[in-house]
Design a protein around this motif. Structure first.
Motif, mmCIF file in Angstrom:
data_model
loop_
_atom_site.group_PDB
_atom_site.id
_atom_site.type_symbol
_atom_site.label_atom_id
_atom_site.label_comp_id
_atom_site.label_asym_id
_atom_site.label_seq_id
_atom_site.Cartn_x
_atom_site.Cartn_y
_atom_site.Cartn_z
ATOM 1 N N ALA A 55 14.921 71.940 49.147
ATOM 2 C CA ALA A 55 15.901 72.992 48.491
ATOM 3 C C ALA A 55 16.887 72.321 47.593
ATOM 4 C CB ALA A 55 16.327 73.966 49.527
ATOM 5 N N PHE A 56 16.774 72.135 46.324
ATOM 6 C CA PHE A 56 17.854 71.489 45.279
ATOM 7 C C PHE A 56 18.088 72.614 44.268
ATOM 8 C CE2 PHE A 56 15.720 67.727 47.048
ATOM 9 C CZ PHE A 56 16.692 67.141 47.596
ATOM 10 N N MET A 57 19.049 73.070 44.000
ATOM 11 C CA MET A 57 19.518 74.275 43.093
ATOM 12 C C MET A 57 20.154 73.792 41.832
ATOM 13 S SD MET A 57 22.075 77.454 43.702
ATOM 14 C CE MET A 57 23.360 76.549 43.467
ATOM 15 N N GLY A 58 19.511 74.097 40.683
ATOM 16 C CA GLY A 58 20.067 74.024 39.427
ATOM 17 C C GLY A 58 19.697 72.604 38.803
ATOM 18 N N PHE A 59 19.862 72.446 37.297
ATOM 19 C CA PHE A 59 19.559 71.227 36.812
ATOM 20 C C PHE A 59 20.150 70.016 37.215
ATOM 21 C CE2 PHE A 59 19.327 75.105 34.142
ATOM 22 C CZ PHE A 59 17.964 75.234 33.856
ATOM 23 N N ILE A 60 21.373 69.845 37.494
ATOM 24 C CA ILE A 60 22.245 68.838 37.653
ATOM 25 C C ILE A 60 21.707 68.420 38.984
ATOM 26 C CG2 ILE A 60 24.465 67.940 38.099
ATOM 27 C CD1 ILE A 60 23.612 68.463 35.198
ATOM 28 N N GLU A 61 21.589 69.347 39.982
ATOM 29 C CA GLU A 61 21.225 69.066 41.496
ATOM 30 C C GLU A 61 19.799 68.367 41.507
ATOM 31 O OE1 GLU A 61 22.430 72.077 40.433
ATOM 32 O OE2 GLU A 61 24.426 72.020 41.441
ATOM 33 N N VAL A 62 18.923 68.915 40.751
ATOM 34 C CA VAL A 62 17.606 68.294 40.727
ATOM 35 C C VAL A 62 17.614 66.871 40.381
ATOM 36 C CG1 VAL A 62 15.317 68.342 39.907
ATOM 37 C CG2 VAL A 62 16.340 70.571 40.956
ATOM 38 N N LEU A 63 18.256 66.741 38.935
ATOM 39 C CA LEU A 63 18.511 65.537 38.526
ATOM 40 C C LEU A 63 19.150 64.439 39.427
ATOM 41 C CD1 LEU A 63 17.951 63.783 35.920
ATOM 42 C CD2 LEU A 63 20.238 64.608 35.368
ATOM 43 N N LEU A 64 20.056 64.766 40.290
ATOM 44 C CA LEU A 64 20.723 63.837 41.281
ATOM 45 C C LEU A 64 19.755 63.470 42.204
ATOM 46 C CD1 LEU A 64 24.339 65.488 41.308
ATOM 47 C CD2 LEU A 64 23.568 63.278 40.127
ATOM 48 N N ASN A 65 18.819 64.477 42.623
ATOM 49 C CA ASN A 65 17.961 63.996 43.552
ATOM 50 C C ASN A 65 16.313 63.736 43.089
ATOM 51 O OD1 ASN A 65 19.314 64.632 46.401
ATOM 52 N ND2 ASN A 65 20.010 66.322 44.891
ATOM 53 N N LYS A 68 13.838 61.599 45.249
ATOM 54 C CA LYS A 68 13.287 62.418 46.430
ATOM 55 C C LYS A 68 12.398 63.418 46.066
ATOM 56 C CE LYS A 68 15.056 64.383 50.784
ATOM 57 N NZ LYS A 68 16.127 64.732 51.467
ATOM 58 N N VAL A 69 12.710 64.140 44.974
ATOM 59 C CA VAL A 69 11.743 65.012 44.409
ATOM 60 C C VAL A 69 10.240 64.657 44.164
ATOM 61 C CG1 VAL A 69 11.168 66.908 42.888
ATOM 62 C CG2 VAL A 69 13.477 66.608 43.864
ATOM 63 N N LEU A 70 10.305 63.504 43.357
ATOM 64 C CA LEU A 70 8.986 62.876 43.097
ATOM 65 C C LEU A 70 8.415 62.243 43.999
ATOM 66 C CD1 LEU A 70 10.239 61.308 39.866
ATOM 67 C CD2 LEU A 70 8.982 63.169 39.879
ATOM 68 N N GLY A 71 9.034 61.765 45.128
ATOM 69 C CA GLY A 71 8.421 61.166 46.033
ATOM 70 C C GLY A 71 7.962 62.287 47.060
ATOM 71 N N ASN A 72 8.233 63.507 47.303
ATOM 72 C CA ASN A 72 7.769 64.416 47.969
ATOM 73 C C ASN A 72 6.518 65.053 47.018
ATOM 74 O OD1 ASN A 72 9.333 64.884 50.344
ATOM 75 N ND2 ASN A 72 10.882 65.972 48.882
ATOM 76 N N ILE A 73 6.756 64.986 45.747
ATOM 77 C CA ILE A 73 5.386 65.295 45.279
ATOM 78 C C ILE A 73 4.333 64.407 45.349
ATOM 79 C CG2 ILE A 73 4.453 65.733 43.026
ATOM 80 C CD1 ILE A 73 7.239 66.733 42.105
#
Length: 376
Positions: A55-65, A68-73
């Motif tokens: 659960a990451f919210m907003g453009f900046i928050e997703v960019l900072l993580n 981790k997001v790509l690893g989960n995908i």
């Protein structure tokens, strides 16, 4: 049959848990593997990933993580391929789930999307991804049927699943006196705060909302704690303000509250279905808000106003999100007033629009039927 479900947020966990029950009623031998939370775990065992990791919210928050997001995908794609389900069921959470939809479709898996991405609000170009990669689309708002018909997509609507969850919870409520005694609440009426389910939302919104405890000393201000967070997450935010935090009792806190301040999201609709007068709040980082404002096409941010297509509840967004304006709205709603009566009347009309209980059963039945036909 084997069902692989992916939910990335608290609301998706709720809907996913009810969907699992609905599918199991139609397919008693169903096997489930899922990404979700505690509610889905109660129905189908341990999740592959808990949504609190996603659960990451907003453009900046997703960019900072982003790593981790790509690893989960990457992990999810591998896990789907290894488990080899009969269908992949994606629940909202479009940034992640659209990537999985494309992968699953290209690998020959059937793909169902439950709770359609809000392409009618922004990023309408994503409709092409639904056309290309999704076999069946299941929606939860009546206006979405006609919207998707414009793109030659036949969407299935059997009602809004919150009808089921609210009805179930309301039937099992304790008395107000029992609830107050169990949680150490005093005799004052309750003013409930729903400050979101993500740390970023809590950090942005709760410091302002918690100041209501000083503005309304004749009420006890209680925060509905999100299941993915801890008491320390809240204590760091509210500081010394006289605010109580109670976890796992959101519906009870809404049902027993005189009114509520609610961060925009599924909770706005839950409050309306329960019958709690509310003011809707939202604040994001300046960059996230600026980007969103340029692209979002709808006039409202709360589900109540979107469904009714008019301003039933007051929305205080970004610069309007101040303690003075929140208190001003609640001054009308905490006491008997024409504004309170008008809002409760609109809530009754909303419930009629969203249909009867039994939504999880009906959508589960439809999914099992459609899957059998696709695999025949």
């Amino acid at each position: 049959m084997r069902y692989y479900l992916i939910a990335g947020e608290a609301s998706g966990d709720l809907h996913g848990s009810m969907l699992i029950r609905g599918i199991r009623q139609q397919d008693p031998n169903a096997e489930f593997r899922f990404w979700g939370g505690d509610l889905m775990a109660e129905e189908a065992g341990i999740p592959v990933r808990h949504y609190r990791e996603l659960a990451f919210m907003g453009f900046i928050e997703v960019l900072l993580n982003i790593f981790k997001v790509l690893g989960n995908i990457r992990f999810c794609k591998k896990d789907v391929a290894q488990w080899n389900p009969d269908v992949v069921i994606l629940i909202d959470y479009p940034g992640f789930n659209f990537r999985i939809a494309e992968f699953a479709h290209n690998k020959g898996f059937k793909v169902f999307y439950y709770i359609a991405p809000k392409v009618w609000a922004w990023k309408e170009g994503r409709v092409k991804r639904i056309q290309r990669n999704v076999d069946k689309l299941f929606v939860i708002f009546p206006f979405e049927i006609d919207y998707f018909k414009r793109f030659q997509i036949d969407a299935y609507y059997t009602g809004n699943p919150l009808i089921d969850s609210v009805a179930k919870k309301i039937d099992a409520l304790p008395t107000l006196e029992e609830f107050k005694a169990e949680h150490g609440l005093d005799e004052r009426p309750i003013l409930t705060l729903l400050s979101g389910s993500r740390r970023q939302e809590i950090a942005k919104c709760l410091p302002t909302m918690a100041k209501l405890a000083e503005r309304f000393p004749d009420f006890q201000v209680v925060v509905a704690g999100a299941p993915s967070l801890t008491i320390s997450d809240y204590n760091e935010t509210v500081g010394a303000l006289p605010v109580k935090i109670i976890f796992g009792k959101t519906y009870e806190l809404l049902a027993f509250a005189k009114a509520a301040a609610v961060v925009s999201g599924t909770a706005t609709l839950e409050a309306a279905l329960i019958g709690t007068p509310q003011v809707v709040c939202y604040q994001a980082s300046p960059i996230s808000y600026y980007i969103a404002k340029r692209f979002i096409k709808v006039r409202y941010i709360s589900l109540v106003n979107l469904i009714m297509d008019k301003p039933v509840v007051k929305e205080l967004i970004q610069h309007d999100f101040t303690i003075d304006k929140i208190a001003q709205e609640l001054n009308e709603l905490l006491y008997d007033s024409p504004a309170r009566s008008a809002m409760l009347h609109e809530y009754q009309l909303l419930r009629t629009m969203l249909g009867e209980p039994g939504v999880a059963y009906r959508v589960g039945e439809q999914m099992v039927t459609e899957l059998k036909q696709l695999k025949a």
